[in-house]
Design an enzyme around this catalytic site. Sequence first.
Site, mmCIF file in Angstrom:
data_model
loop_
_atom_site.group_PDB
_atom_site.id
_atom_site.type_symbol
_atom_site.label_atom_id
_atom_site.label_comp_id
_atom_site.label_asym_id
_atom_site.label_seq_id
_atom_site.Cartn_x
_atom_site.Cartn_y
_atom_site.Cartn_z
ATOM 1 N N SER A 52 2.163 7.367 -6.953
ATOM 2 C CA SER A 52 2.279 6.010 -6.399
ATOM 3 C C SER A 52 2.732 4.976 -7.414
ATOM 4 O O SER A 52 3.216 3.906 -7.032
ATOM 5 C CB SER A 52 0.934 5.567 -5.809
ATOM 6 N N ASP A 345 -4.763 -3.595 -6.014
ATOM 7 C CA ASP A 345 -5.856 -3.021 -5.244
ATOM 8 C C ASP A 345 -6.770 -2.282 -6.225
ATOM 9 O O ASP A 345 -6.702 -2.509 -7.431
ATOM 10 C CB ASP A 345 -5.338 -2.141 -4.096
ATOM 11 N N HIS A 348 -4.060 0.290 -8.275
ATOM 12 C CA HIS A 348 -2.688 0.035 -8.707
ATOM 13 C C HIS A 348 -2.510 -1.337 -9.342
ATOM 14 O O HIS A 348 -3.045 -2.335 -8.834
ATOM 15 C CB HIS A 348 -1.740 0.165 -7.510
#
Length: 376
Positions: A52, A345, A348
């Site tokens: 990610s 978040d 990340h």
Amino acid sequence: MRTCEDSHVLLSLIEKLLIVWLLLQCLMAKLVSSNKNNLSASDAGFYVFGDSTVDPGNNNYISNTPLKSNFPPYGRDLPDHFPSGRFTNAKLSTDYIASYAGLKKEFVPPYLDPKLDMEELLTGVSFASAGSGFDPQTPALSNVISMPKQLQYFREYKKRLEGVVGRERRENHIHKSAFLISAATNDFIFYFLDPIRRKSFTAFTYQQFLIQQLKTFVQELWEEGAREIAVVGLPPVGCLPVMITLNSFDVERSCIDEYSSVARDYNKMLQHELQLMQQRFSNSAANFYYVDIYGPLADMIQAPHKYGFDEVNYGCCGSGYIETASLCNEKSPVCSDASKYVFWDSLHPTDKAYHYIFLAARSTVDLIIQRMLQRQ
């Protein structure tokens, strides 16, 4: 009293100064061009693999995975506020690299986007998938794109490219391009949280296992023609807000060094292996690079005010303690200014933190660009 002759001398001096100023402007423009946009006219691309941290939205095109971010508030601070599938409020570090290198794009697009044109494909794409990792069990947990599957997509991409530009240009293009791999964080998160996995591996043997998976991936990427290959290390895993939440019950939240020390040891092993690979492939004109993410993030967390941050151990979205993916959604409360947060978040970084990570890696990026240009 000033004479006509004095006026002519003055005008002549002004003209000369103007010429010098124009020459300096041209020189500065060339320097800026050579430093920032020096790949704009080259036949080179930028290809990305991993998780990610470098997935710009490939998971949008996987129907049965929960790991998506193509909804608000993700992408909130992009110019069009569009939730592209990046797990942050705006850009990733790879987007900053692409625009800095002058690859005719501000964003690295996801390979699975069916609307990509050939120019986008030629200048670079990301095959990365949020939730992926080197341990085969990691991507299977959330049905995302495994690292071998990402490599398979790259082979598919090469065939598409050959159909348009021919075999010889395709091979030259791959040789001249840069490749970046960013994975293993998810592997260690699941390892720390899964008692069954910890019974199968000690921390040291798990590090060795992942390094072997990485070596195999890099070897296969080299066999596909890659010659400029950068590998990103682990972040301070014990400082990720979700890891603090799940493993600390203290009122004063702080990094868990037990986990971060494992990341530091892994990074040392990774650097050593890349050095060995550099020696082994020395006759093939291949170059291998280590990209440090641990140092920049740790510094932001330890000295936040130096970078303009106020919050370092919880994210901007929701409570910031546990939310990511679908738990960070349009009904979640969101901080008013993400630039004050290291994390968007619970897992990340924010766009601002990603930008600082890029700035910390810029000397390595410059070296790669220089070597890419030598291949032109």
